[in-house]
Design a protein around this motif. Structure first.
Motif, PDB file in Angstrom:
ATOM      1  N   GLU A 125      -5.997   8.107   1.912  1.00  0.00           N
ATOM      2  CA  GLU A 125      -7.399   7.419   1.991  1.00  0.00           C
ATOM      3  C   GLU A 125      -7.904   6.923   0.710  1.00  0.00           C
ATOM      4  O   GLU A 125      -8.362   5.862   1.029  1.00  0.00           O
ATOM      5  CB  GLU A 125      -8.482   8.889   2.040  1.00  0.00           C
ATOM      6  N   LEU A 126      -7.193   7.209  -0.366  1.00  0.00           N
ATOM      7  CA  LEU A 126      -7.812   6.445  -1.657  1.00  0.00           C
ATOM      8  C   LEU A 126      -7.077   4.971  -1.574  1.00  0.00           C
ATOM      9  O   LEU A 126      -7.808   4.145  -1.865  1.00  0.00           O
ATOM     10  CB  LEU A 126      -7.107   7.159  -2.687  1.00  0.00           C
ATOM     11  N   ASN A 172      -9.004   2.635   0.967  1.00  0.00           N
ATOM     12  CA  ASN A 172     -10.029   2.285   0.398  1.00  0.00           C
ATOM     13  C   ASN A 172      -9.931   1.561  -0.755  1.00  0.00           C
ATOM     14  O   ASN A 172     -10.642   0.200  -0.644  1.00  0.00           O
ATOM     15  CB  ASN A 172     -11.003   3.504  -0.045  1.00  0.00           C
ATOM     16  N   ARG A 173      -9.124   1.522  -1.551  1.00  0.00           N
ATOM     17  CA  ARG A 173      -9.065   0.822  -2.748  1.00  0.00           C
ATOM     18  C   ARG A 173      -8.446  -0.327  -2.606  1.00  0.00           C
ATOM     19  O   ARG A 173      -8.551  -1.332  -3.363  1.00  0.00           O
ATOM     20  CB  ARG A 173      -8.870   1.898  -3.981  1.00  0.00           C
ATOM     21  N   ASP A 230      -9.376   7.511  -9.858  1.00  0.00           N
ATOM     22  CA  ASP A 230     -11.052   7.488  -9.882  1.00  0.00           C
ATOM     23  C   ASP A 230     -12.112   8.305 -10.870  1.00  0.00           C
ATOM     24  O   ASP A 230     -13.079   8.393 -10.761  1.00  0.00           O
ATOM     25  CB  ASP A 230     -11.562   7.726  -8.453  1.00  0.00           C
ATOM     26  N   GLY A 269      -7.210  -1.845   0.280  1.00  0.00           N
ATOM     27  CA  GLY A 269      -6.994  -2.213   1.827  1.00  0.00           C
ATOM     28  C   GLY A 269      -6.511  -3.598   1.812  1.00  0.00           C
ATOM     29  O   GLY A 269      -5.984  -3.981   2.940  1.00  0.00           O
ATOM     30  N   LYS A 283       0.823  -1.343   0.064  1.00  0.00           N
ATOM     31  CA  LYS A 283      -0.075  -0.071   0.112  1.00  0.00           C
ATOM     32  C   LYS A 283       0.886   1.264  -0.027  1.00  0.00           C
ATOM     33  O   LYS A 283       0.751   2.263  -0.690  1.00  0.00           O
ATOM     34  CB  LYS A 283      -0.908  -0.019   1.175  1.00  0.00           C
TER      35      LYS A 283
END
Ligand code: FAD
Ligand code: DLZ
Ligand code: SF4
Length: 518
Positions: A211-212, A215-216, A77, A218, A47
């Protein structure tokens, strides 16, 4: 055609002096930067690696805009995002009605294949220009390699010293020697207190990216909790200056040392910034040289550091392009064992391996000797399949790009290239790890015990490795001594080693599918 020229800039091309922009002017150019699913998932990167690259890309777009370039930036996105470099370049060609595309050659074979296809698929002219951020242009490397039976880094390195003039007095190396490695073998000393790394605060851009990614991605390996990589040029320069001042003087002495829980010691921790283009490697070497010339760092530290960059890094890149695509499938020792689960989970009683996986998971970083002599040495001795191992290394480190990861894994660590890169495999028993680390003292295994219950697994695995590869390796001059020792052992002793290793290997749980690739 009269439109502008499109210049795609990839996530590891974040240098203002990138060759694709060198002959362009802002009034006639559209820069294209693309966050694309294909790159974020062709392997399931750590990550923190994804966060580093996306945040650095977003900051670089701002850096370019601030000096007048038009940057078309496609976010991950964006609903129209096609998900690949090829799709995004095609869309941008159409959107901006460009008259041509100019791009710097990519770092990876995979992307180069795709780019070559653009020549036929795009409706406009494509120019792929060399990446000039290396000291040795690829044609010069091929010339150096041509006709040599053995490609040895040391000879290449000397040419790079002559070419750059780094640490030279006329045509002689300063200090009368090319290589001060013999002075750079310090083990860990009690009470060794390395300075801490500078901490970089997360700005709004980095927060949004974190954050992206959470979330994407994880479910990808690794943690974002300690994310502290420099993502702007200014932060990378601060990290560089911090290294030069606080860690370079002892870099050489402790280059090979390993200390549990001390994840960075006196290493530069600059490879991600160098590889993505936030720092210029030659400039970094010149600054390191100045530290020696002005009396702030000893020659053995500075020479050792410069050798890693203009020697190893350049040599590794040359080998990658020389040996691809075959290097990706090489398996010279016919190693077939799947990657054990503990490379992903860290769950093993072997303290050295558990600590190396822990820092990798936490920091997307392990230092060179951990990568080579613990994680790599185990992979070599246990006969892990090179392609599994290469995938793991490509996923887990923030600095991992195939051009630098693969030759290190297939060549330096696994000898899968049959010795093209290294003159012998870096195989070692537990005694080496004990000498260079403080791991063994508190390990569940006993490093002094050679076989049987509680014996350090590296000890029997070492002989198992030599025995099972005897026909391939016995002719290596540098392995003559261990093979002589093996042959002098009684048959019973040899059988004991082999049985002990087999018993240990039978306990290894293979990793579940899906950690590295979807
Ligand atoms: P330092 O130890 O401080 O060294 C300074 C610099 O020298 C590094 O930043 C790097 O740019 C260069 N360097 C040192 N050794 C090498 C080498 N063998 N190959 C290329 N450059 C080198 N490095 C990567 O950048 N990406 C990778 O994917 C990568 N994979 C590796 C896999 C294996 C199996 C091994 C053994 C090594 C790998 N390396 C890789 C090389 C090296 O381990 C890392 O460059 C280094 O650990 C990065 O940390 P650092 O900046 O603190 O380096
Ligand atoms: C590694 C990576 C990731 C995770 N994501 C992107 C991306 O979204 N866009 C991009 O331009 N580059 C990314 N990269 C880096 C590329 O994989 C790298 O530039 C190529 O492999 C060529 O070396
Ligand atoms: Fe690693 Fe063996 Fe030492 Fe344990 S005893 S830390 S397994 S080298």
């Amino acid at each position: 055609m009269t439109g502008p020229v499109l210049v795609p800039i990839l996530g590891d091309q974040l240098s203002p002096d990138i060759s694709s922009l060198a002959d362009r002017t802002p009034d006639d150019t559209v820069v294209l930067m693309m966050e694309v699913a294909e790159e974020t998932t062709y392997v399931r990167h750590h990550k923190a690696k994804i966060a580093l690259i996306l945040s650095a890309m977003r900051h670089f777009a701002e850096e370019l805009r601030a000096v007048g370039w038009t940057v078309d930036y496609i976010k991950l996105d964006d609903p129209e995002n096609s998900g690949s470099f090829t799709g995004e370049v095609a869309r941008a060609v159409e959107r901006h009605k460009v008259r041509g595309v100019q791009v710097a050659e990519p770092g990876e074979w995979r992307v180069r294949q795709a780019m070559d296809q653009w020549r036929t698929d795009l409706p406009v002219r494509l120019r792929i220009v060399p990446d000039t951020r290396f000291v040795c242009p690829l044609p010069n490397f091929y010339e150096w390699a041509a006709g040599r039976k053995e490609l040895r880094m040391e000879w290449f390195y000397r040419e790079m010293r002559r070419k750059t003039g780094l640490l030279m007095e006329g045509d002689k190396p300063v200090g009368g020697r090319w290589n001060f490695d013999a002075e750079n073998r310090g083990g860990p000393e009690a009470g060794l207190q390395p300075p801490s790394l500078p901490a970089f605060e997360h700005d709004a851009v980095t927060c949004e990216v974190l954050e992206l990614v959470a979330n994407r991605f994880g479910k990808h390996f690794g943690s974002l909790e300690k994310f502290g990589w420099p993502v702007t040029r200014a932060d990378a320069e601060a990290a560089r200056d911090d290294f030069l001042k606080h860690r370079l003087p002892l870099f050489g002495k402790y280059q090979d040392a390993m200390v549990a829980g001390e994840d960075f010691l006196f290493h530069a921790v600059l490879s991600p910034a160098i590889n993505i283009g936030l720092l210029d490697p030659l400039d970094l070497c010149r600054r390191a040289e100045t530290e020696w010339r002005e009396g702030r760092a000893p020659l053995e530290a500075v020479e050792g550091f410069i050798r890693q960059i203009i020697g190893w890094r350049e040599y590794i890149r040359g080998i990658y392009w020389l040996e691809m695509p075959g290097l990706a499938d090489a398996n010279g020792l016919d190693a077939q064992r799947p990657l054990p689960d503990f490379y992903w989970t860290g769950k093993t009683d072997m303290r050295c391996l558990a600590d190396c996986v822990r820092t990798t998971q936490k920091n997307a970083y392990a230092h060179h000797i951990q990568r080579l002599m613990v994680l790599g040495n185990f992979a070599l001795l246990a006969g892990l399949k090179p392609q599994d191992v290469a995938d793991w290394y490509l996923v887990v480190f923030a600095d991992a790009f195939e051009w630098v990861e693969l030759p290190n894994v297939a060549g330096m660590v696994l000898h899968a290239d049959k010795g093209r890169l290294a003159s012998k495999p870096y195989a070692a028993s537990g005694a080496y790890i004990d000498r260079m680390s403080d791991y063994c003292g508190q390990c569940a295994y006993n490093v002094k015990k050679k076989t049987g219950d509680g014996a350090c697994p590296f000890n029997a695995l070492y002989w198992h490795f030599l025995a099972r590869n005897e026909t391939k390796l016995a002719g290596y001059h540098r392995l003559a001594q261990p093979y002589a020792t093996w042959r002098r052992m009684s048959e019973g002793k040899r059988a004991e080693y082999l049985e002990s290793a087999e018993a240990f290997l039978a306990t290894l749980e293979p990793a579940e599918a899906g950690w590295a690739r979807n």
